[in-house]
Design an enzyme around this catalytic site. Structure first.
Site, PDB file in Angstrom:
ATOM      1  N   ASN A  17       0.847  -1.196   0.000  1.00 55.57           N
ATOM      2  CA  ASN A  17       0.000   0.000   0.000  1.00 55.57           C
ATOM      3  C   ASN A  17       0.887   1.254   0.000  1.00 55.57           C
ATOM      4  O   ASN A  17       1.700   1.442   0.901  1.00 55.57           O
ATOM      5  CB  ASN A  17      -0.908  -0.033   1.240  1.00 55.57           C
ATOM      6  CG  ASN A  17      -1.850   1.145   1.281  1.00 55.57           C
ATOM      7  OD1 ASN A  17      -1.430   2.287   1.106  1.00 55.57           O
ATOM      8  ND2 ASN A  17      -3.121   0.887   1.508  1.00 55.57           N
ATOM      9  N   ASP A  20      -0.161   4.518  -0.045  1.00 55.86           N
ATOM     10  CA  ASP A  20      -0.849   5.756   0.365  1.00 55.86           C
ATOM     11  C   ASP A  20       0.079   6.747   1.060  1.00 55.86           C
ATOM     12  O   ASP A  20       0.007   7.955   0.850  1.00 55.86           O
ATOM     13  CB  ASP A  20      -1.998   5.443   1.332  1.00 55.86           C
ATOM     14  CG  ASP A  20      -3.140   4.700   0.675  1.00 55.86           C
ATOM     15  OD1 ASP A  20      -3.136   4.579  -0.566  1.00 55.86           O
ATOM     16  OD2 ASP A  20      -4.029   4.227   1.404  1.00 55.86           O
ATOM     17  N   HIS A  21       0.963   6.188   1.933  1.00 55.18           N
ATOM     18  CA  HIS A  21       1.763   7.100   2.753  1.00 55.18           C
ATOM     19  C   HIS A  21       2.855   7.823   1.974  1.00 55.18           C
ATOM     20  O   HIS A  21       3.376   8.839   2.444  1.00 55.18           O
ATOM     21  CB  HIS A  21       2.345   6.373   3.963  1.00 55.18           C
ATOM     22  CG  HIS A  21       1.282   6.029   4.964  1.00 55.18           C
ATOM     23  ND1 HIS A  21       0.232   6.872   5.236  1.00 55.18           N
ATOM     24  CD2 HIS A  21       1.081   4.941   5.735  1.00 55.18           C
ATOM     25  CE1 HIS A  21      -0.546   6.319   6.133  1.00 55.18           C
ATOM     26  NE2 HIS A  21      -0.061   5.140   6.441  1.00 55.18           N
ATOM     27  N   HIS A  47      -5.519   3.729  -1.897  1.00 53.85           N
ATOM     28  CA  HIS A  47      -6.873   4.062  -1.444  1.00 53.85           C
ATOM     29  C   HIS A  47      -7.198   5.483  -1.902  1.00 53.85           C
ATOM     30  O   HIS A  47      -6.585   6.442  -1.431  1.00 53.85           O
ATOM     31  CB  HIS A  47      -6.907   3.964   0.087  1.00 53.85           C
ATOM     32  CG  HIS A  47      -8.263   4.162   0.694  1.00 53.85           C
ATOM     33  ND1 HIS A  47      -8.481   4.009   2.039  1.00 53.85           N
ATOM     34  CD2 HIS A  47      -9.463   4.494   0.153  1.00 53.85           C
ATOM     35  CE1 HIS A  47      -9.763   4.244   2.290  1.00 53.85           C
ATOM     36  NE2 HIS A  47     -10.376   4.551   1.166  1.00 53.85           N
ATOM     37  N   ARG A  78      -9.282   8.094  -1.268  1.00 54.98           N
ATOM     38  CA  ARG A  78     -10.248   8.459  -0.230  1.00 54.98           C
ATOM     39  C   ARG A  78     -11.172   9.566  -0.724  1.00 54.98           C
ATOM     40  O   ARG A  78     -10.826  10.339  -1.607  1.00 54.98           O
ATOM     41  CB  ARG A  78      -9.520   8.920   1.044  1.00 54.98           C
ATOM     42  CG  ARG A  78      -8.761   7.810   1.749  1.00 54.98           C
ATOM     43  CD  ARG A  78      -8.206   8.299   3.066  1.00 54.98           C
ATOM     44  NE  ARG A  78      -9.260   8.495   4.042  1.00 54.98           N
ATOM     45  CZ  ARG A  78      -9.604   7.597   4.978  1.00 54.98           C
ATOM     46  NH1 ARG A  78      -8.940   6.471   5.090  1.00 54.98           N
ATOM     47  NH2 ARG A  78     -10.583   7.839   5.803  1.00 54.98           N
ATOM     48  N   ARG A  99      -7.139  12.894   0.555  1.00 51.59           N
ATOM     49  CA  ARG A  99      -6.088  13.434   1.444  1.00 51.59           C
ATOM     50  C   ARG A  99      -4.692  12.940   1.071  1.00 51.59           C
ATOM     51  O   ARG A  99      -3.704  13.533   1.448  1.00 51.59           O
ATOM     52  CB  ARG A  99      -6.386  13.119   2.902  1.00 51.59           C
ATOM     53  CG  ARG A  99      -6.216  11.667   3.271  1.00 51.59           C
ATOM     54  CD  ARG A  99      -6.252  11.499   4.774  1.00 51.59           C
ATOM     55  NE  ARG A  99      -7.610  11.551   5.274  1.00 51.59           N
ATOM     56  CZ  ARG A  99      -8.045  10.805   6.288  1.00 51.59           C
ATOM     57  NH1 ARG A  99      -7.224   9.981   6.898  1.00 51.59           N
ATOM     58  NH2 ARG A  99      -9.281  10.875   6.703  1.00 51.59           N
ATOM     59  N   GLU A 106      -8.446   0.466  -3.265  1.00 48.63           N
ATOM     60  CA  GLU A 106      -9.319   0.499  -2.087  1.00 48.63           C
ATOM     61  C   GLU A 106     -10.258   1.671  -2.264  1.00 48.63           C
ATOM     62  O   GLU A 106      -9.812   2.780  -2.614  1.00 48.63           O
ATOM     63  CB  GLU A 106      -8.494   0.719  -0.818  1.00 48.63           C
ATOM     64  CG  GLU A 106      -7.780  -0.497  -0.339  1.00 48.63           C
ATOM     65  CD  GLU A 106      -6.947  -0.171   0.903  1.00 48.63           C
ATOM     66  OE1 GLU A 106      -7.168   0.883   1.534  1.00 48.63           O
ATOM     67  OE2 GLU A 106      -6.063  -0.962   1.201  1.00 48.63           O
ATOM     68  N   THR A 134      -7.145   6.339   9.812  1.00 48.48           N
ATOM     69  CA  THR A 134      -7.050   5.272   8.809  1.00 48.48           C
ATOM     70  C   THR A 134      -8.335   4.466   8.910  1.00 48.48           C
ATOM     71  O   THR A 134      -9.154   4.707   9.803  1.00 48.48           O
ATOM     72  CB  THR A 134      -5.794   4.402   9.067  1.00 48.48           C
ATOM     73  OG1 THR A 134      -5.734   3.373   8.070  1.00 48.48           O
ATOM     74  CG2 THR A 134      -5.799   3.764  10.450  1.00 48.48           C
ATOM     75  N   THR A 135      -8.531   3.524   7.980  1.00 48.84           N
ATOM     76  CA  THR A 135      -9.769   2.734   7.998  1.00 48.84           C
ATOM     77  C   THR A 135      -9.887   2.016   9.338  1.00 48.84           C
ATOM     78  O   THR A 135      -9.016   1.241   9.715  1.00 48.84           O
ATOM     79  CB  THR A 135      -9.738   1.694   6.854  1.00 48.84           C
ATOM     80  OG1 THR A 135      -9.248   2.339   5.685  1.00 48.84           O
ATOM     81  CG2 THR A 135     -11.111   1.128   6.599  1.00 48.84           C
ATOM     82  N   GLU A 162     -11.308  -9.234   2.379  1.00 47.82           N
ATOM     83  CA  GLU A 162     -10.044  -8.932   3.049  1.00 47.82           C
ATOM     84  C   GLU A 162     -10.357  -8.869   4.533  1.00 47.82           C
ATOM     85  O   GLU A 162     -11.168  -8.039   4.971  1.00 47.82           O
ATOM     86  CB  GLU A 162      -9.437  -7.609   2.559  1.00 47.82           C
ATOM     87  CG  GLU A 162      -8.105  -7.322   3.262  1.00 47.82           C
ATOM     88  CD  GLU A 162      -7.419  -6.043   2.787  1.00 47.82           C
ATOM     89  OE1 GLU A 162      -7.572  -5.653   1.614  1.00 47.82           O
ATOM     90  OE2 GLU A 162      -6.719  -5.437   3.625  1.00 47.82           O
ATOM     91  N   HIS A 187      -4.129  -4.762   7.458  1.00 44.44           N
ATOM     92  CA  HIS A 187      -4.295  -3.644   8.398  1.00 44.44           C
ATOM     93  C   HIS A 187      -3.516  -3.891   9.675  1.00 44.44           C
ATOM     94  O   HIS A 187      -3.749  -4.872  10.368  1.00 44.44           O
ATOM     95  CB  HIS A 187      -5.754  -3.336   8.744  1.00 44.44           C
ATOM     96  CG  HIS A 187      -5.947  -1.864   9.019  1.00 44.44           C
ATOM     97  ND1 HIS A 187      -5.527  -1.275  10.183  1.00 44.44           N
ATOM     98  CD2 HIS A 187      -6.432  -0.877   8.250  1.00 44.44           C
ATOM     99  CE1 HIS A 187      -5.780   0.018  10.120  1.00 44.44           C
ATOM    100  NE2 HIS A 187      -6.324   0.292   8.957  1.00 44.44           N
ATOM    101  N   GLY A 236       0.911  -1.553   4.395  1.00 42.59           N
ATOM    102  CA  GLY A 236       1.358  -0.221   4.016  1.00 42.59           C
ATOM    103  C   GLY A 236       2.290   0.410   5.019  1.00 42.59           C
ATOM    104  O   GLY A 236       3.503   0.493   4.836  1.00 42.59           O
ATOM    105  N   HIS A 237       1.726   0.842   6.147  1.00 45.09           N
ATOM    106  CA  HIS A 237       2.440   1.713   7.076  1.00 45.09           C
ATOM    107  C   HIS A 237       3.797   1.173   7.512  1.00 45.09           C
ATOM    108  O   HIS A 237       4.801   1.903   7.512  1.00 45.09           O
ATOM    109  CB  HIS A 237       1.549   1.977   8.294  1.00 45.09           C
ATOM    110  CG  HIS A 237       2.096   3.010   9.213  1.00 45.09           C
ATOM    111  ND1 HIS A 237       2.830   2.690  10.325  1.00 45.09           N
ATOM    112  CD2 HIS A 237       2.067   4.354   9.163  1.00 45.09           C
ATOM    113  CE1 HIS A 237       3.200   3.794  10.940  1.00 45.09           C
ATOM    114  NE2 HIS A 237       2.747   4.826  10.246  1.00 45.09           N
TER     115      HIS A 237
HETATM  116  N1  PXP Z   1      -6.080  -2.997   3.916  1.00 41.59           N
HETATM  117  C1  PXP Z   1      -6.999  -2.000   3.951  1.00 41.59           C
HETATM  118  C2  PXP Z   1      -8.366  -2.298   3.474  1.00 41.59           C
HETATM  119  C3  PXP Z   1      -6.653  -0.722   4.414  1.00 41.59           C
HETATM  120  O1  PXP Z   1      -7.574   0.254   4.445  1.00 41.59           O
HETATM  121  C4  PXP Z   1      -5.324  -0.467   4.808  1.00 41.59           C
HETATM  122  C5  PXP Z   1      -4.929   0.900   5.255  1.00 41.59           C
HETATM  123  O2  PXP Z   1      -4.966   1.774   4.188  1.00 41.59           O
HETATM  124  C6  PXP Z   1      -4.401  -1.533   4.722  1.00 41.59           C
HETATM  125  C7  PXP Z   1      -4.808  -2.779   4.304  1.00 41.59           C
HETATM  126  C8  PXP Z   1      -2.978  -1.350   5.128  1.00 41.59           C
HETATM  127  O3  PXP Z   1      -2.901  -1.110   6.477  1.00 41.59           O
HETATM  128  P1  PXP Z   1      -1.519  -0.689   7.136  1.00 41.59           P
HETATM  129  O4  PXP Z   1      -1.132   0.631   6.542  1.00 41.59           O
HETATM  130  O5  PXP Z   1      -1.817  -0.647   8.584  1.00 41.59           O
HETATM  131  O6  PXP Z   1      -0.529  -1.758   6.754  1.00 41.59           O
END
Ligand code: PXP
Length: 243
Positions: free
Chosen positions: A6, A8-9, A42, A44, A48, A69, A99-100, A150, A189, A211-212
């Site tokens: 992921n 996003d960051h 994602h 959003r 953002r 996403e 976050t979600t 998921e 997640h 992701g994170h």
């Molecule tokens: N899966 C989904 C559906 C998410 O919304 C996220 C966060 O964007 C992730 C996985 C990844 O989560 P993390 O960034 O905590 O690894």
């Protein structure tokens, strides 16, 4: 087992300055070189971090599948129908969340989600539903035609001691249940280098989305190496202790 990275960051850092760097599209190349099997972003509702531009360019440039996403908001769904990612993961979205936070309540919004799944599948987009590990949600996902789920691993990630073991057991039970129903099982997640292996060793789970933790490590190691290290842990868990 596939690893969806992921990004996003990467866009989060860019948007802190509203500038052009770092670019998630460039980052995707490094993630691929590190062994990412899939790129996840994602879009959003408040845009953002990831923007339409990122999704369009990623779709055109990456060689691995794109997992989008997304919420079930109309303009987001329209965008997905035009872009046609390989797969879409439907997630709940609240503007004020960092976050979600939880999984989709498929039971409560069965009809709306069913309509979105139908539209996406008509365009040959695979649809997964991001849900908490609960059998009722899995059944509802199957009933409305999702291709997969998921499993939200946040509760497992945040728990400690015996609670963690219980959460893992629950994820395992739900993964088995979902596979029996013919659903493809993904999870994600809150997964990190320290907690990924027990989840990765659950046989029924075929894809993880992380992701994170990977982006955080990449600050020190570079993204290619950070993805490679996560892949190695997953592969090791898969070989050593299938659960
Ligand atoms: N899966 C989904 C559906 C998410 O919304 C996220 C966060 O964007 C992730 C996985 C990844 O989560 P993390 O960034 O905590 O690894």
């Amino acid at each position: 087992m596939k690893l969806g990275v992921n990004l996003d960051h990467i866009a989060t850092i860019r948007e802190m300055r509203k500038t052009v760097e770092p670019d998630p599209v460039q980052a995707a190349i490094l993630a691929e070189l590190g062994g990412a099997d899939c790129i996840t972003v994602h879009l959003r509702e408040d845009r953002r971090h990831i923007k339409e531009r990122d999704v369009k360019l990623l779709k055109e440039t990456i060689k691995v599948p794109l997992n989008l996403e997304m919420s079930i908001l109309e303009d987001i769904v329209e965008f997905a129908l035009n872009i046609k990612p390989y797969e879409a993961t439907l997630v709940p979205e609240r503007r004020e969340e960092i976050t979600t936070e939880g999984g989709l309540n498929v039971i409560r919004s069965k009809e709306i989600i069913h309509n979105v799944i139908k539209k996406l599948k008509e365009k040959d987009i695979k649809v997964n539903l991001f849900i908490d590990p609960e059998e009722k949600q899995i059944e509802a996902s199957r009933d409305i035609g999702a291709d997969g789920i998921e499993i939200h691993t946040g509760r497992y990630a945040n728990a400690g001691g015996e609670e963690k073991a219980k959460e893992l057991e629950n994820i395992k039970r739900c993964a088995t249940f979902a596979e029996k129903m013919g659903l493809e099982v993904h999870a994600g997640h809150g997964l990190t280098y320290l907690n990924v292996q027990p989840v990765a060793s659950i046989r029924e789970i075929v894809e993880l989305h992380i992701g994170h933790s990977i982006i955080s490590r990449s600050i020190y190691t570079g993204l290619k190496e950070a993805v490679r290290e996560m892949k190695d842990l997953i592969n090791e868990a898969r070989i050593l202790h299938r659960y």
